[in-house]
Design an enzyme around this catalytic site. Structure first.
Site, PDB file in Angstrom:
ATOM      1  N   GLY A  46     -11.605 -40.423  -2.079  1.00 47.33           N
ATOM      2  CA  GLY A  46     -11.986 -41.606  -3.042  1.00 47.33           C
ATOM      3  C   GLY A  46     -13.322 -41.103  -3.997  1.00 47.33           C
ATOM      4  N   GLN A  51     -20.983 -41.765  -8.008  1.00 47.39           N
ATOM      5  CA  GLN A  51     -21.223 -40.555  -7.545  1.00 47.39           C
ATOM      6  C   GLN A  51     -21.275 -39.509  -8.737  1.00 47.39           C
ATOM      7  OE1 GLN A  51     -17.923 -41.293  -4.540  1.00 47.39           O
ATOM      8  NE2 GLN A  51     -19.269 -39.804  -3.627  1.00 47.39           N
ATOM      9  N   CYS A  91     -18.549 -37.906   3.004  1.00 47.78           N
ATOM     10  CA  CYS A  91     -18.880 -38.314   1.487  1.00 47.78           C
ATOM     11  C   CYS A  91     -19.142 -37.158   0.630  1.00 47.78           C
ATOM     12  CB  CYS A  91     -19.971 -39.332   1.507  1.00 47.78           C
ATOM     13  SG  CYS A  91     -20.408 -39.774  -0.072  1.00 47.78           S
ATOM     14  N   LEU A  92     -18.528 -37.157  -0.520  1.00 49.78           N
ATOM     15  CA  LEU A  92     -18.760 -35.978  -1.511  1.00 49.78           C
ATOM     16  C   LEU A  92     -20.277 -35.923  -1.962  1.00 49.78           C
ATOM     17  CD1 LEU A  92     -15.325 -36.270  -3.601  1.00 49.78           C
ATOM     18  CD2 LEU A  92     -15.872 -34.668  -1.639  1.00 49.78           C
ATOM     19  N   HIS A 133     -16.047 -47.899   1.451  1.00 47.14           N
ATOM     20  CA  HIS A 133     -17.283 -46.965   1.055  1.00 47.14           C
ATOM     21  C   HIS A 133     -17.273 -47.099  -0.179  1.00 47.14           C
ATOM     22  CE1 HIS A 133     -18.486 -42.737   2.094  1.00 47.14           C
ATOM     23  NE2 HIS A 133     -18.562 -42.464   1.030  1.00 47.14           N
ATOM     24  N   GLU A 134     -16.328 -46.592  -1.055  1.00 49.48           N
ATOM     25  CA  GLU A 134     -16.577 -46.714  -2.422  1.00 49.48           C
ATOM     26  C   GLU A 134     -17.292 -47.721  -3.113  1.00 49.48           C
ATOM     27  OE1 GLU A 134     -16.270 -43.640  -3.509  1.00 49.48           O
ATOM     28  OE2 GLU A 134     -15.042 -42.858  -1.768  1.00 49.48           O
ATOM     29  N   HIS A 137     -20.685 -47.561  -2.763  1.00 56.01           N
ATOM     30  CA  HIS A 137     -21.523 -46.730  -3.657  1.00 56.01           C
ATOM     31  C   HIS A 137     -21.820 -47.609  -4.968  1.00 56.01           C
ATOM     32  CE1 HIS A 137     -21.407 -42.599  -2.215  1.00 56.01           C
ATOM     33  NE2 HIS A 137     -20.331 -42.647  -1.854  1.00 56.01           N
TER      34      HIS A 137
END
Length: 167
Positions: A46, A51, A91-92, A133-134, A137
């Site tokens: 995702g 991000q 997480c990226l 999670h997204e 962000h």
């Protein structure tokens, strides 16, 4: 399409709160396509627009974890939630670190799709976790915010060492 640069913690731009998308335009289509390319290139499940330093309420979810195609949610809001689940998340924006985070097992989301229509989506398990999670962000929150201050400090030190190694 193109791959976008992912911001890494402790970059303060990750703490910015995304603005709602007012209208679905060609630029929004381009952003979502670039986000999907970036997510695949970086092997994520995702990605939130924040991000990649785009301060708009847009998230994309990998098709394996969605239904049968990539899930694109614009201005997503959780309108119902229940149960609890915790799995190890990564997480990226925080490379090489994973942690268990408490989440709701079931959520119902209201969002806008690329056609400009309001949609409601029910999700549980991994899809629910990924969407939460997204959305975090988009609100300037990272999964490590659920951890103790001591753990966050350790992560920061580890990331600083990693960054020095890469340079």
């Amino acid at each position: 399409m193109s791959v976008l640069k992912i911001l890494h913690y402790p970059d303060q731009r990750l703490r910015l709160i995304a603005k709602p998308v007012e209208k679905i335009t060609k630029e929004i289509y381009k952003i979502t396509n670039n986000m999907i390319d970036t997510m695949y290139q970086e092997e994520g499940i995702g990605l939130a627009a924040t991000q990649v330093n785009i301060q708009l309420q847009i998230i994309v979810i990998h098709k394996i974890h969605a239904i049968e195609k990539n899930l694109i949610l614009i201005n997503p809001k959780i309108i119902e939630k229940k149960g609890s689940i915790s799995i190890e998340e990564g997480c990226l924006s925080i490379p090489e670190y994973r942690a268990f985070v408490p989440r709701f097992n079931y959520i119902k989301i209201q969002a806008i799709n690329l056609n400009g229509n309001t949609v409601e989506i029910e999700a549980d398990s991994i899809l629910s976790i990924c969407i939460q999670h997204e959305i975090d962000h988009l609100n300037g929150k990272l999964f490590i915010d659920y951890l103790s201050e001591l753990k966050r400090e350790r992560i920061l030190k580890k990331l600083i060492k990693l960054k020095k190694r890469i340079k």
